[in-house]
Scaffold this active site. Sequence first.
Site, PDB file in Angstrom:
ATOM      1  N   LYS A 135       0.847  -1.194   0.000  1.00 43.02           N
ATOM      2  CA  LYS A 135       0.000   0.000   0.000  1.00 43.02           C
ATOM      3  C   LYS A 135       0.884   1.246   0.000  1.00 43.02           C
ATOM      4  CE  LYS A 135      -3.971  -1.803   2.630  1.00 43.02           C
ATOM      5  NZ  LYS A 135      -4.987  -1.676   1.577  1.00 43.02           N
ATOM      6  N   ARG A 166     -10.272 -11.582   2.028  1.00 43.01           N
ATOM      7  CA  ARG A 166     -11.098 -12.684   1.515  1.00 43.01           C
ATOM      8  C   ARG A 166     -10.375 -14.019   1.626  1.00 43.01           C
ATOM      9  NH1 ARG A 166     -11.523  -9.654  -4.179  1.00 43.01           N
ATOM     10  NH2 ARG A 166     -11.256  -7.905  -2.745  1.00 43.01           N
TER      11      ARG A 166
HETATM   12  N1  BES Z   1      -8.207  -3.760   4.334  1.00 43.82           N
HETATM   13  C1  BES Z   1      -8.334  -3.371   2.982  1.00 43.82           C
HETATM   14  C2  BES Z   1      -9.641  -2.634   2.700  1.00 43.82           C
HETATM   15  C3  BES Z   1      -9.793  -1.258   3.301  1.00 43.82           C
HETATM   16  C4  BES Z   1      -9.437  -0.133   2.613  1.00 43.82           C
HETATM   17  C5  BES Z   1     -10.369  -1.109   4.553  1.00 43.82           C
HETATM   18  C6  BES Z   1      -9.616   1.118   3.155  1.00 43.82           C
HETATM   19  C7  BES Z   1     -10.546   0.146   5.101  1.00 43.82           C
HETATM   20  C8  BES Z   1     -10.173   1.262   4.398  1.00 43.82           C
HETATM   21  C9  BES Z   1      -8.306  -4.609   2.086  1.00 43.82           C
HETATM   22  O1  BES Z   1      -7.512  -5.643   2.542  1.00 43.82           O
HETATM   23  C10 BES Z   1      -7.748  -4.172   0.784  1.00 43.82           C
HETATM   24  O2  BES Z   1      -6.635  -3.789   0.737  1.00 43.82           O
HETATM   25  N2  BES Z   1      -8.569  -4.271  -0.265  1.00 43.82           N
HETATM   26  C11 BES Z   1      -8.174  -3.876  -1.568  1.00 43.82           C
HETATM   27  C12 BES Z   1      -8.634  -4.946  -2.532  1.00 43.82           C
HETATM   28  C13 BES Z   1      -8.108  -4.781  -3.939  1.00 43.82           C
HETATM   29  C14 BES Z   1      -6.631  -5.049  -3.981  1.00 43.82           C
HETATM   30  C15 BES Z   1      -8.851  -5.734  -4.830  1.00 43.82           C
HETATM   31  C16 BES Z   1      -8.830  -2.549  -1.912  1.00 43.82           C
HETATM   32  O3  BES Z   1      -9.987  -2.352  -1.530  1.00 43.82           O
HETATM   33  O4  BES Z   1      -8.177  -1.713  -2.501  1.00 43.82           O
HETATM   34 MN    MN Z   2      -5.494  -5.489   1.936  1.00 44.46          MN
END
Ligand code: BES
Ligand code: MN
Length: 494
Positions: free
Chosen positions: A272, A346
């Site tokens: 990230k 997931r």
């Molecule tokens: N934990 C994050 C989702 C999230 C984002 C929660 C912002 C709270 C605030 C999750 O694990 C994630 O990173 N999801 C990705 C999925 C993508 C790579 C398909 C996302 O939502 O960007």
């Molecule tokens: Mn994530």
Amino acid sequence: MQFHYAADAAKVESDILVLPVFESDNPLKPYPFADKLNAVKGDIKGKAGETLLLPSGGAVAAARVVVLGLGKQESVSEKAVGEALAACFRSPAVNAYKLKHVAVDLSAVIKLKGIKTESLGRWCAEAAILGSYQFDVLITKADKKKERAEKVTLAGGNKEKLQRGVSYGEVTAIYTAHARDLVNEPSNRINPATLAKFAQDMAKAVPGLKCTILKKPEIEKLKMGAFLGVNAGSDIPAHLIVLEWQGGKKGDAPIAYVGKGLCFDSGGYDLKPAAGMLGMKMDMAGGAATICTLGAIGKLKLKVNAVGVVPATENLINGSAFHPGSVLTSMSGQTIEIGNTDAEGRLILCDALTYTQREFKPKYIVDMATLTGAQVVALGNKITGLMSNDDKLAARLDEAFKAVGENCWRLPLPDFYDKQLDSPIADMVNIGGNPGTVTAGLFLQRFIDKGQKWAHLDIAGPAMHEGEAWGLWNSKSATGTPVRPLVEFAEQNG
Ligand code: BES
Ligand code: MN
Ligand code: ZN
């Protein structure tokens, strides 16, 4: 915080007396001591959200009075009183003067048509406890900590009914506050091991609540390859937290709650950016809510069988971490190509869902997770994304959210988007493109057995409330959602 009861609010020797008022020409009229209060005529309108602090000047036994506007009388509900009261407990009126004893005159509110005394008691307890909430265990300077009221006297209502509501509301609020603490705690303090320890200690304090922690060797024996794939890059081994409450008939299928316990989400090799990583201590909010919901259900001795399952791990990077392009074999046997290591929630949930179905054969299975950034885009901070394979279950969850004054909105799970999860080299890939929240839901659905009633709650936005205080949620703090809705759901559907 201690709750007390009194017949006549005017006689309670508190630091401050809260006087709820409705919009009218003379909002103070319902109160017999109004004439003795030194309010300037016309200052009080009774509009929702209005507050006015007055020295009591001997009109009542309390030192001060705060007039609390509730808006039009016809639209006043228990929830409206609770939310106004929460704002009051948050406000300088109670905090700045370090007021320890707050009295609330409920006499005028209780006379209104449609107001139920027990429900009012519950809302008052939740408002007082959650409105005064602050995560301050890491603040060492006493003057930076919120002063919490120690004593709350509810006056002017049937004591037994109020007390019944208060006893219930104390539990839902205290366990919601525990969930808030777990989410607000930084990830150097709450990690998979300490989260498991919290669940164990919590269960020890609730007679009949059973807590089992499955450690990494057991998780390996269960062949939870997706969960273990995410855990591979972390020095702290994966923990599977399992809580069981048997308040219903022996052998009755339980309600199962499953929560994402991702204690820190760096994104993995699909790292990230800094702004996205900051705050990712909150990625275990679903797990925290699952643990605390089971705690509240046990504490309330609900006549229901319920289980809570939380896969706990971090998503970090080292030489053993899973790669973009890796293929993992889940507990279900299905293989998953990793399209993105940041879609890890997931992966830990799919194995937890398989485990929960095999182990407990639940009546309903409801998972909750801070799963997708797309949920925040679609529904923001104040509405949880609900997905389900069963219309009745979705409707009942919606009712439970509404009953406690929270919001969810159902999103569809259409077949035609499911195809986006197909992989040329494995049974599926862990990213399905747009719409991101729905394709994450569809991924999880691939792990739900035929006939199993299931719902998925994406709480990415609502878990952490960034905006101004709202309802029972404080500003810039974890909300503890969906503990209150899911205790309600268990109560209604056991
Ligand atoms: N934990 C994050 C989702 C999230 C984002 C929660 C912002 C709270 C605030 C999750 O694990 C994630 O990173 N999801 C990705 C999925 C993508 C790579 C398909 C996302 O939502 O960007
Ligand atoms: Mn994530
Ligand atoms: Zn995550």
